[in-house]
Enzyme design. Structure first.
Site, PDB file in Angstrom:
ATOM      1  N   ASP A 187       9.336  22.525  56.711  1.00 50.02           N
ATOM      2  CA  ASP A 187       9.467  23.943  57.042  1.00 50.02           C
ATOM      3  C   ASP A 187       8.402  24.293  58.065  1.00 50.02           C
ATOM      4  O   ASP A 187       7.205  24.123  57.800  1.00 50.02           O
ATOM      5  CB  ASP A 187       9.297  24.802  55.780  1.00 50.02           C
ATOM      6  N   ASP A 221      18.687  30.736  45.948  1.00 52.07           N
ATOM      7  CA  ASP A 221      17.235  30.874  45.842  1.00 52.07           C
ATOM      8  C   ASP A 221      16.938  31.718  44.608  1.00 52.07           C
ATOM      9  O   ASP A 221      17.470  32.832  44.472  1.00 52.07           O
ATOM     10  CB  ASP A 221      16.652  31.550  47.079  1.00 52.07           C
TER      11      ASP A 221
END
EC number: 5.3.1.16
Length: 235
Positions: free
Chosen positions: A127, A8
């Site tokens: 998500d 990330d």
């Protein structure tokens, strides 16, 4: 089953968040390419990259870092974060990225997503927080149920679904396997579990569930909770 080590990116660094909160970002490496090379040495075939800055900006921010990773490894790479249209996909395709993750676009424009999936390798990112889909870097929660969104893509050419239980993400509390399995059943697509991997036991359990195609491993590796080299030998 495929293991996807995760990188990330925030301001060019490798970070991890807790429950998607940007203010919780903890820096684990200032050299993402070095981390990618380690994963390749461990036995990884795929790398999962999220441009966190891009997810909020709606455009690629950390593309130079991603390009460097592509050039310095032979890993297949899937990228998400700020990919909202075909122009962004073509940009990443030219960098050498293999699969493109659409989250906000998959939620807000399913027809466009389906059309793009006929041309490119598209992964739909679902998500969810308390069952409802979140988008735009998880900053906005919709009124769309995750399972309903998964079902929309059942008869499409979408290559994969990546599903995250936001309440689990970065918390090292174990994967929400029931949620992942249901997403797989609703979508009929190969489904990748994301969020909550805490130990090699999660990898072992995921391998036992036919509907789960892959697992993303992030914080558990960076915090030393899982030996990825050993995990790849299991997979």
């Amino acid at each position: 089953m495929e293991i996807f080590p995760a990188i990330d990116l925030k301001e060019g660094y490798v970070v991890r968040l807790s429950k998607g909160d940007m203010n919780s970002a903890k820096i684990y490496s200032k050299n993402p390419s070095d981390e990618a090379k380690k994963f390749e040495d461990f036995g990884a075939k795929w790398l999962h990259i999220v441009d966190l800055d891009g997810a909020f900006a709606g455009r690629s921010i950390n593309y130079r870092v991603i390009e460097e990773i592509v050039k310095s490894t032979n890993l297949k790479i899937q990228v998400g974060g700020g990919i909202r249209d075909e122009k962004a996909i073509k940009f990443y395709e030219n960098l050498g990225v293999d699969r493109f993750i659409l989250g906000s676009t998959a939620l807000n424009n399913p027809e466009l997503t389906k059309q793009l999936a006929k041309i490119y390798k598209i992964a739909v990112g679902i998500d969810a927080k308390n069952g409802f889909v979140a988008a735009h870097g998880w900053a906005k929660q919709s009124k769309v149920l995750a399972f309903d969104l998964a079902a929309i893509y059942k008869d499409s050419e979408v290559d994969a679904i990546i599903c995250t239980d936001i309440n689990k993400d970065g918390m090292l509390g174990g994967v929400n396997f029931d949620f992942t399995k249901e997403i797989a059943l609703k979508s009929g697509k190969k489904t990748i579990a994301s969020g909550g991997v805490s130990s090699i036991d999660d990898i072992v359990k995921a391998k036992q569930i036919d509907e789960i195609y892959g697992v993303i491993v992030g914080k558990a590796y960076y915090e030393g909770k899982i030996n990825l080299e050993k995990a790849f030998k299991l997979s």
